[in-house]
Design an enzyme around this catalytic site. Structure first.
Site, mmCIF file in Angstrom:
data_model
loop_
_atom_site.group_PDB
_atom_site.id
_atom_site.type_symbol
_atom_site.label_atom_id
_atom_site.label_comp_id
_atom_site.label_asym_id
_atom_site.label_seq_id
_atom_site.Cartn_x
_atom_site.Cartn_y
_atom_site.Cartn_z
ATOM 1 N N SER A 26 7.844 23.571 -6.142
ATOM 2 C CA SER A 26 9.118 23.986 -6.271
ATOM 3 C C SER A 26 9.576 24.781 -4.993
ATOM 4 O O SER A 26 9.010 25.038 -4.295
ATOM 5 C CB SER A 26 8.926 25.205 -7.525
ATOM 6 O OG SER A 26 10.059 26.270 -7.296
ATOM 7 N N TYR A 48 4.565 32.913 -10.302
ATOM 8 C CA TYR A 48 4.711 31.721 -10.465
ATOM 9 C C TYR A 48 4.842 30.762 -9.151
ATOM 10 O O TYR A 48 4.263 29.679 -8.912
ATOM 11 C CB TYR A 48 6.174 31.468 -10.986
ATOM 12 C CG TYR A 48 6.936 30.131 -11.135
ATOM 13 C CD1 TYR A 48 6.279 29.068 -11.774
ATOM 14 C CD2 TYR A 48 7.812 29.635 -10.233
ATOM 15 C CE1 TYR A 48 6.655 27.992 -11.925
ATOM 16 C CE2 TYR A 48 8.139 28.391 -10.267
ATOM 17 C CZ TYR A 48 7.749 27.476 -11.325
ATOM 18 O OH TYR A 48 8.190 26.042 -11.168
ATOM 19 N N LYS A 94 2.292 27.804 -7.537
ATOM 20 C CA LYS A 94 2.790 26.363 -7.186
ATOM 21 C C LYS A 94 2.122 26.112 -5.613
ATOM 22 O O LYS A 94 1.404 25.196 -5.414
ATOM 23 C CB LYS A 94 3.879 26.497 -7.202
ATOM 24 C CG LYS A 94 4.672 26.265 -8.590
ATOM 25 C CD LYS A 94 4.330 24.900 -9.340
ATOM 26 C CE LYS A 94 4.887 24.707 -10.592
ATOM 27 N NZ LYS A 94 4.162 23.566 -11.448
ATOM 28 N N PHE A 101 14.451 21.618 -6.439
ATOM 29 C CA PHE A 101 15.364 22.681 -6.212
ATOM 30 C C PHE A 101 15.917 22.917 -7.575
ATOM 31 O O PHE A 101 14.971 23.087 -8.492
ATOM 32 C CB PHE A 101 16.498 22.262 -5.211
ATOM 33 C CG PHE A 101 15.956 22.616 -3.812
ATOM 34 C CD1 PHE A 101 14.838 21.650 -3.413
ATOM 35 C CD2 PHE A 101 16.247 23.745 -3.069
ATOM 36 C CE1 PHE A 101 14.222 22.190 -1.961
ATOM 37 C CE2 PHE A 101 15.733 24.193 -1.769
ATOM 38 C CZ PHE A 101 15.006 23.183 -1.275
ATOM 39 N N LEU A 159 20.621 29.562 -15.273
ATOM 40 C CA LEU A 159 22.116 29.699 -15.347
ATOM 41 C C LEU A 159 22.623 28.314 -16.426
ATOM 42 O O LEU A 159 23.395 28.755 -17.201
ATOM 43 C CB LEU A 159 22.553 29.544 -13.999
ATOM 44 C CG LEU A 159 24.049 29.438 -13.986
ATOM 45 C CD1 LEU A 159 24.745 31.016 -14.335
ATOM 46 C CD2 LEU A 159 24.731 29.166 -12.448
HETATM 47 P P1 NAD Z 1 8.901 22.267 -19.308
HETATM 48 O O1 NAD Z 1 8.314 23.424 -19.834
HETATM 49 O O2 NAD Z 1 10.067 21.618 -20.370
HETATM 50 O O3 NAD Z 1 7.909 21.086 -19.445
HETATM 51 C C1 NAD Z 1 6.374 21.396 -19.141
HETATM 52 C C2 NAD Z 1 5.633 20.720 -20.340
HETATM 53 O O4 NAD Z 1 4.243 20.959 -20.210
HETATM 54 C C3 NAD Z 1 5.836 21.011 -21.612
HETATM 55 O O5 NAD Z 1 6.264 20.074 -22.365
HETATM 56 C C4 NAD Z 1 4.661 21.968 -22.161
HETATM 57 O O6 NAD Z 1 4.461 21.640 -23.434
HETATM 58 C C5 NAD Z 1 3.566 21.398 -21.187
HETATM 59 N N1 NAD Z 1 2.475 22.141 -20.825
HETATM 60 C C6 NAD Z 1 2.637 23.525 -20.605
HETATM 61 N N2 NAD Z 1 1.351 24.117 -20.494
HETATM 62 C C7 NAD Z 1 0.517 23.014 -20.611
HETATM 63 C C8 NAD Z 1 -0.943 22.673 -20.676
HETATM 64 N N3 NAD Z 1 -1.826 23.645 -20.427
HETATM 65 N N4 NAD Z 1 -1.582 21.610 -21.121
HETATM 66 C C9 NAD Z 1 -0.645 20.476 -21.572
HETATM 67 N N5 NAD Z 1 0.740 20.625 -21.345
HETATM 68 C C10 NAD Z 1 1.239 21.643 -21.131
HETATM 69 O O7 NAD Z 1 9.253 22.350 -18.021
HETATM 70 P P2 NAD Z 1 10.116 21.466 -16.845
HETATM 71 O O8 NAD Z 1 11.400 22.226 -16.604
HETATM 72 O O9 NAD Z 1 10.218 20.154 -17.392
HETATM 73 O O10 NAD Z 1 9.117 21.664 -15.750
HETATM 74 C C11 NAD Z 1 8.094 20.721 -15.520
HETATM 75 C C12 NAD Z 1 7.406 21.148 -14.142
HETATM 76 O O11 NAD Z 1 8.123 21.053 -13.050
HETATM 77 C C13 NAD Z 1 6.514 22.417 -14.352
HETATM 78 O O12 NAD Z 1 5.320 22.180 -13.687
HETATM 79 C C14 NAD Z 1 7.534 23.416 -13.575
HETATM 80 O O13 NAD Z 1 6.867 24.489 -12.910
HETATM 81 C C15 NAD Z 1 8.163 22.527 -12.383
HETATM 82 N N6 NAD Z 1 9.246 23.112 -11.938
HETATM 83 C C16 NAD Z 1 10.406 23.226 -12.934
HETATM 84 C C17 NAD Z 1 11.620 23.647 -12.247
HETATM 85 C C18 NAD Z 1 12.847 23.993 -13.214
HETATM 86 O O14 NAD Z 1 13.676 24.736 -12.939
HETATM 87 N N7 NAD Z 1 12.980 23.312 -14.545
HETATM 88 C C19 NAD Z 1 11.627 23.901 -10.995
HETATM 89 C C20 NAD Z 1 10.776 23.557 -10.240
HETATM 90 C C21 NAD Z 1 9.596 23.228 -10.636
HETATM 91 N N1 UFG Z 2 22.224 33.546 -13.130
HETATM 92 C C1 UFG Z 2 23.272 34.277 -13.476
HETATM 93 N N2 UFG Z 2 23.378 34.730 -14.837
HETATM 94 C C2 UFG Z 2 22.184 34.140 -15.646
HETATM 95 C C3 UFG Z 2 20.987 33.286 -15.017
HETATM 96 C C4 UFG Z 2 21.346 32.899 -13.732
HETATM 97 O O1 UFG Z 2 24.097 34.784 -12.554
HETATM 98 O O2 UFG Z 2 22.246 34.407 -16.606
HETATM 99 C C5 UFG Z 2 22.342 33.221 -11.367
HETATM 100 C C6 UFG Z 2 21.035 33.675 -10.676
HETATM 101 O O3 UFG Z 2 21.400 35.000 -10.045
HETATM 102 C C7 UFG Z 2 21.014 32.786 -9.331
HETATM 103 C C8 UFG Z 2 21.691 31.584 -10.140
HETATM 104 O O4 UFG Z 2 22.203 31.996 -11.405
HETATM 105 O O5 UFG Z 2 21.942 33.361 -8.344
HETATM 106 C C9 UFG Z 2 20.453 30.483 -10.385
HETATM 107 O O6 UFG Z 2 19.526 31.224 -11.205
HETATM 108 P P1 UFG Z 2 18.527 30.387 -11.846
HETATM 109 O O7 UFG Z 2 17.826 31.206 -12.899
HETATM 110 O O8 UFG Z 2 19.191 29.263 -12.753
HETATM 111 O O9 UFG Z 2 17.591 29.628 -11.042
HETATM 112 P P2 UFG Z 2 16.657 30.148 -9.874
HETATM 113 O O10 UFG Z 2 17.126 29.744 -8.590
HETATM 114 O O11 UFG Z 2 16.607 31.752 -9.934
HETATM 115 O O12 UFG Z 2 15.342 29.670 -10.240
HETATM 116 C C10 UFG Z 2 15.294 28.305 -10.596
HETATM 117 C C11 UFG Z 2 13.834 28.190 -11.552
HETATM 118 C C12 UFG Z 2 12.691 28.361 -10.854
HETATM 119 C C13 UFG Z 2 12.596 27.453 -9.557
HETATM 120 C C14 UFG Z 2 13.841 27.658 -8.869
HETATM 121 C C15 UFG Z 2 13.770 26.494 -7.413
HETATM 122 O O13 UFG Z 2 13.812 29.013 -12.479
HETATM 123 O O14 UFG Z 2 11.526 28.041 -11.699
HETATM 124 O O15 UFG Z 2 14.908 27.437 -9.439
HETATM 125 O O16 UFG Z 2 14.816 26.517 -6.887
HETATM 126 F F1 UFG Z 2 11.277 27.747 -8.852
#
Ligand code: NAD
Ligand code: UFG
Length: 338
Positions: free
Chosen positions: A124, A148, A152, A177, A199
């Site tokens: 991330s 978190y 990572k 991102f 968001l």
């Molecule tokens: P998600 O929660 O939709 O997907 C994660 C999946 O992993 C789920 O299906 C969940 O059931 C499964 N899981 C969780 N713990 C487990 C375990 N112990 N064993 C087996 N399965 C398990 O999340 P996502 O948005 O698809 O994110 C996927 C990956 O990308 C995560 O590692 C997350 O940290 C990373 N990531 C997500 C974002 C984001 O904003 N969505 C940003 C940066 C990194």
């Molecule tokens: N925001 C609002 N209102 C809301 C939710 C979010 O104004 O209800 C704003 C936040 O303050 C921020 C922007 O929208 O300025 C984006 O917020 P997000 O929560 O959507 O995303 P973040 O950038 O905070 O975090 C996300 C994931 C993290 C990941 C990161 C990587 O949640 O897991 O992006 O860039 F690590």
């Protein structure tokens, strides 16, 4: 290639399965359904017409991992399984380290037992922390501000040391991102269990009438309109970055981080305006104080991914909002409505 996808029933994993199969890869899913439902794989199978081997189990469970490795014999693993809520990670640090760090370690041990040498890891942009400069490149200092983010970064370190210890191991560290959007079919998308933290899903739930208004967290940041700016990336582009990483891993060894973003950033107000264009109705908002731990702005320098993975994002902001709206309006209760 045969690619094991941990967390493959999740938001990013499900989109990645489709892109992998479209490029001829064989896939197998290991997911414990802690944040997903089996309906996801039913839909992915219908969309792809392809076979997907799947196992319901925990990535921290060595016996389960051995069973999966033996049955599928993966040539590469994409490791999505993990926990991702920044706020929750501060309240439950041990749980986050257990799943995100312990899960990665258990997986590496099982890969070693099975002779699988390539891992693509869901990292991330949050590993960078408060920007020293923007856009972030991969050499930017890493200083995560949440449990978190720390989890990572720790997993990245373990993978880097693993790849350094053996000459033929590959760890591709994808620093995402802000993933948003949904598949063009509107059959799969992001389906948060509780109140959305992020968001885009929050705006989508306001648009569909499940929530009354969006709170805008902070309007006094040092950004053009005072609201937070992020580098939003379409989930299908992100999924394709994983396919590119699998190809890269076939020909490369060692550990290497890559930023996966578009190189552009949008404010909260930009996102609201774009969503209003997509859904054709106003999104009510209320100004709220800054959210603890948020930074003003972040943006990727994604040039390394372009040069070395031969990958670049191709979807624009309107693709992100239109596909989110199509998914949310056709599935107002997410997969629960199925
Ligand atoms: P998600 O929660 O939709 O997907 C994660 C999946 O992993 C789920 O299906 C969940 O059931 C499964 N899981 C969780 N713990 C487990 C375990 N112990 N064993 C087996 N399965 C398990 O999340 P996502 O948005 O698809 O994110 C996927 C990956 O990308 C995560 O590692 C997350 O940290 C990373 N990531 C997500 C974002 C984001 O904003 N969505 C940003 C940066 C990194
Ligand atoms: N925001 C609002 N209102 C809301 C939710 C979010 O104004 O209800 C704003 C936040 O303050 C921020 C922007 O929208 O300025 C984006 O917020 P997000 O929560 O959507 O995303 P973040 O950038 O905070 O975090 C996300 C994931 C993290 C990941 C990161 C990587 O949640 O897991 O992006 O860039 F690590």
């Amino acid at each position: 290639m045969r690619v094991l996808v941990t967390g493959g029933a999740g938001y990013i994993g499900s989109h990645t399965l489709l892109e992998l199969m479209a490029q001829g890869h064989e896939v197998c899913v290991l997911d414990n359904y802690s944040n997903a439902v089996p309906e996801v794989l039913t839909r992915v199978r219908a969309l792809s017409n392809g076979a997907i081997m799947d196992f319901a189990g925990d990535v921290r469970d060595p016996a389960m991992l051995d069973q999966v490795m033996q049955a599928f014999q993966p040539e590469a693993v994409i490791h999505f399984a993990g926990l991702k809520a920044v706020g929750e990670s501060t309240e439950k640090p041990l749980y986050y380290y257990d799943v995100n760090v312990g899960g990665t370690l258990a997986l590496l041990h099982a890969m070693e037992r099975a002779g699988c040498k390539r891992l693509i890891f869901s990292s991330s942009a949050t590993v960078y922390g408060e920007p020293v400069y923007l856009p972030y490149d991969e050499a930017h200092p890493t200083n995560p501000t949440s449990v978190y983010g720390q989890s990572k970064l720790m997993a990245e370190r373990i993978l880097t040391d693993w790849a350094a210890a053996f000459p033929d191991r590959t760890a591709v560290l994808l620093r995402y991102f802000n993933p948003v959007g949904a598949h063009a079919s509107a059959q799969i998308g992001e389906d948060p269990k509780d109140i959305p933290n992020n968001l885009m899903p929050f705006i989508a739930q306001v648009a569909v009438g499940k929530r009354d208004f969006l709170q805008i967290f902070g309007d006094d940041y040092d950004t053009p309109d005072g609201t937070g700016q992020r580098d939003y990336i379409h989930v299908v582009d992100l999924a394709r970055a994983h396919v590119a990483a699998v190809t890269y891993a076939e020909g490369a060894t060692g550990a290497r981080p890559f930023n996966i973003g578009t190189g552009q950033s949008y404010s909260v107000r930009d996102m609201v305006a774009a969503f209003e264009r997509a859904c054709g109705k106003p999104i009510p908002t209320k100004q709220a104080p800054r959210r603890a731990g948020d930074i003003a702005a972040m943006q990727a320098d994604a040039s390394r991914a372009a040069a070395e993975l031969n990958w670049a994002a191709s979807h624009d902001l309107d693709d992100m909002t239109a596909s989110t709206w199509a998914w949310q309006s056709k599935n107002p209760d997410g997969y629960k409505g199925a």
